[in-house]
Design a protein around this motif. Structure first.
Motif, PDB file in Angstrom:
ATOM      1  N   ASP A 158       0.846  -1.189   0.000  1.00  0.00           N
ATOM      2  CA  ASP A 158       0.000   0.000   0.000  1.00  0.00           C
ATOM      3  C   ASP A 158       0.888   1.247   0.000  1.00  0.00           C
ATOM      4  O   ASP A 158       1.986   1.239   0.551  1.00  0.00           O
ATOM      5  CB  ASP A 158      -0.881  -0.010   1.263  1.00  0.00           C
ATOM      6  CG  ASP A 158      -1.887   1.142   1.283  1.00  0.00           C
ATOM      7  OD1 ASP A 158      -2.417   1.499   0.212  1.00  0.00           O
ATOM      8  OD2 ASP A 158      -2.145   1.686   2.384  1.00  0.00           O
ATOM      9  N   ASP A 159       0.388   2.284  -0.646  1.00  0.00           N
ATOM     10  CA  ASP A 159       0.982   3.620  -0.534  1.00  0.00           C
ATOM     11  C   ASP A 159       2.474   3.658  -0.879  1.00  0.00           C
ATOM     12  O   ASP A 159       3.272   4.304  -0.184  1.00  0.00           O
ATOM     13  CB  ASP A 159       0.763   4.113   0.910  1.00  0.00           C
ATOM     14  CG  ASP A 159       0.786   5.640   0.975  1.00  0.00           C
ATOM     15  OD1 ASP A 159       0.414   6.282  -0.013  1.00  0.00           O
ATOM     16  OD2 ASP A 159       1.204   6.180   2.022  1.00  0.00           O
ATOM     17  N   THR A 182      -6.115   3.080  -2.112  1.00  0.00           N
ATOM     18  CA  THR A 182      -6.091   2.062  -1.053  1.00  0.00           C
ATOM     19  C   THR A 182      -7.363   1.202  -1.023  1.00  0.00           C
ATOM     20  O   THR A 182      -7.273  -0.025  -1.130  1.00  0.00           O
ATOM     21  CB  THR A 182      -5.817   2.711   0.318  1.00  0.00           C
ATOM     22  OG1 THR A 182      -4.529   3.314   0.282  1.00  0.00           O
ATOM     23  CG2 THR A 182      -5.860   1.687   1.443  1.00  0.00           C
TER      24      THR A 182
ATOM     25  N   GLU B 152      -8.803   1.979   5.861  1.00  0.00           N
ATOM     26  CA  GLU B 152      -7.482   2.553   6.140  1.00  0.00           C
ATOM     27  C   GLU B 152      -7.071   2.320   7.591  1.00  0.00           C
ATOM     28  O   GLU B 152      -5.915   1.983   7.876  1.00  0.00           O
ATOM     29  CB  GLU B 152      -7.469   4.040   5.761  1.00  0.00           C
ATOM     30  CG  GLU B 152      -7.534   4.180   4.231  1.00  0.00           C
ATOM     31  CD  GLU B 152      -7.645   5.606   3.706  1.00  0.00           C
ATOM     32  OE1 GLU B 152      -8.009   6.509   4.495  1.00  0.00           O
ATOM     33  OE2 GLU B 152      -7.371   5.801   2.500  1.00  0.00           O
TER      34      GLU B 152
HETATM   35 MG   LIG Z   1      -3.807   5.319   0.338  1.00  0.00          MG
END
Ligand SMILES: [Mg+2]
Ligand SMILES: Nc1ncnc2c1ncn2[C@@H]1O[C@H](COP(=O)(O)O)[C@@H](O)[C@H]1O
Ligand SMILES: Nc1ncnc2c1ncn2[C@@H]1O[C@H](COP(=O)(O)O)[C@@H](O)[C@H]1O
Ligand SMILES: [Mg+2]
Lengths: 309, 309
Positions: A158-159, A182, B152
């Motif tokens: 992720d990210d 995400t 998240e």
């Molecule tokens: Mg993200």
């Protein structure tokens, strides 16, 4: 939503009088009934909560004996609810149908018709066994492990994390902050795809591995600047950004410049499809991406996603 | 599965002759049709792939005009496929039905019956507009942001990370390695729950915040030791563990002792429900957890999960 409602138990009684109820009953998890009812309710957006015609759904899962079933149907009758059900055992399904008929409750068998149609297409009778009852340990299938691996891969990538293993991803998403990378990655991972997502930030170099992988698996995400600003403002507020950081992140000029920066990168990589996410739900963007992904893989004349069972 | 099939394109032609096809057509994402067909196919486990009666499903999404629809139905006729569809526009649904009838193709309308039942229950006509067509930007709803936030949060609180904010989770999962904490957390997060998961490792202290939060939101996971060993062996192999590390991780004695260690922690925290995950799919364990979670929250006489639309 569940949580909205939970925070709201005191008001709940007030709504019960006006809201219509839908009871969903399953001998399994109930997710199929929930998914179908939720899609069907999409057809009534023009009259749901905001327009003063709220609906409450109530999900009863794991209903595997006639006694529990009858108790629920009686309660539905009292509340003036309608009943939808998915019951694998034909005698349970028949009981539900008859009881609803007897008490004048509208009812719908969600899977019965497809199951019958498949049975006659295959020339095979349905097992009549609810999920879990067959003792088949689906939890140890290859498919099961592959999905878990995909979810774990995706969380780890992720990210922009672990750019050195971008080549191991099935799908790579690139886009500026708050284009939904995400949640989209996670949604796709649950369908068994290993997804990595890479943030595009103005003035920051992208990992060079992004340009070394098969460009057919990279997807750019883009969004309307005004919508993006709205989302970023909400985000900055919820993260408690203040002063400088907040203003540059959600400032209209900055938002436009960053989208322009992304657009230039996309145009330098013309193989990457650019997906417009404005106004789309995560599952809608996922559908667009997977359609392209499978068309590219299979190059068949008629776009489709195929699976073997 | 998609990927199995992809790796296998050369053999694919061989199977086409024997496998029966199911065409799924939607004016939206197609996920509702896919979910329903997949659940219905659960009733034919006794004859699918392994037992020599394979089924291929083909998903056609975003089918919003009559021309594309007819091309697909013609192709279904050629392949001897059956057709299932979800089409919001009544004239599209009627065209699908008539064309299938004309060409002798078995067909099922998946959402038509529920939509009609809901319409008469609410006393309101369905919009007839496919998903996305109404211009309603579902992507900016509160519900939408809440879900993204939940996903998240959950990613950030995977595998014992950020123990200082455990109190912000709606649900906390605790269990030894390979009890499915990560995929389960992610699955729940997509339904809007903020989930944290905490690994139990023999000899390692659990974060003290775990014992400071509301114990009603903590769930212990447990699993049969033999099944766990099988899973861990596969895991150790795929991670390339070797020698010492591998043997202690998947050694039967160690596995049993670690499960016993977990069992003791669970018995010291009797409010935590202990969920058996052996042989369960992720969505099945999720259903069990959410049933308990909602029963505890609402303490209503009849266990259910309620939502407002
Ligand atoms: Mg993200
Ligand atoms: N793998 C499976 N095997 C047998 N039946 C299933 C399977 N998956 C779902 N079903 C049935 O399909 C219906 C919907 O399942 P669920 O979504 O778990 O409520 C229920 O009647 C389940 O018993
Ligand atoms: N939010 C929504 N608004 C209107 N129609 C919807 C919505 N969600 C799903 N549908 C319809 O329900 C069916 C199944 O949707 P999908 O799962 O996207 O294929 C399609 O006919 C969609 O057009
Ligand atoms: Mg984990």
């Amino acid at each position: 939503s569940e949580h909205g409602q939970e925070g709201n138990d005191d008001d709940y009684g007030v709504y019960v009088a006006t809201a219509k109820s839908i009871y969903m009953v399953s001998d399994g998890t109930g997710w199929t009934a929930e998914h179908s009812v939720s899609a069907a309710l999409g057809q009534f957006d023009h009259c749901l909560v905001d327009r003063g015609c709220p609906v409450n759904t109530h999900l009863f899962s794991g209903i595997d004996d006639a006694e529990k079933l009858m108790a629920i149907i009686k309660q539905a009758a009292k509340e003036g609810a309608m009943v939808v059900y998915t019951l694998a055992d034909p005698s349970m399904a028949e009981s539900a149908k008859q009881a609803c008929k007897l008490w004048g409750i509208p009812s719908t068998d969600i899977l019965g018709p497809i199951t019958e149609a498949i049975a006659s297409h295959l020339g095979v009778s349905p097992s009549g066994l609810p999920r879990g009852a067959s003792g088949r340990s689906s939890a140890l299938s290859e498919e099961y492990f592959r999905r878990i691996e995909a979810v774990e891969f995706t969380i780890k990538h992720d990210d922009g994390a672990l750019p050195q293993s971008l080549h191991k991803a099935n799908i790579i998403l690139a886009g500026v902050s708050r284009t939904g990378k995400t949640p989209l990655s996670i949604y796709l991972s649950q369908k068994g795809y290993k997804v990595a997502n890479v943030p595009i930030v103005m003035g920051v170099d992208l990992p060079k591995t992004l340009f070394e992988v098969d460009p057919e698996k990279v997807f750019g995400l883009t969004i309307n600047p005004i919508v993006l600003q709205t989302i970023r403002k909400a985000r900055a507020k919820s993260l408690g950004f203040s002063g400088e950081a907040r203003s540059s992140y959600s400032e209209m000029d900055y938002v436009r410049q960053e989208l322009e920066f992304a657009r230039r990168i996309f145009s330098q990589n013309p193989v990457w499809p650019v997906i417009e996410v404005t106004g789309k739900a995560i599952e809608e963007t996922a559908a667009v991406i997977l359609r392209l992904y499978h068309d590219r893989k299979h190059k068949c004349t008629m776009p489709r996603i195929s699976k073997r069972y």
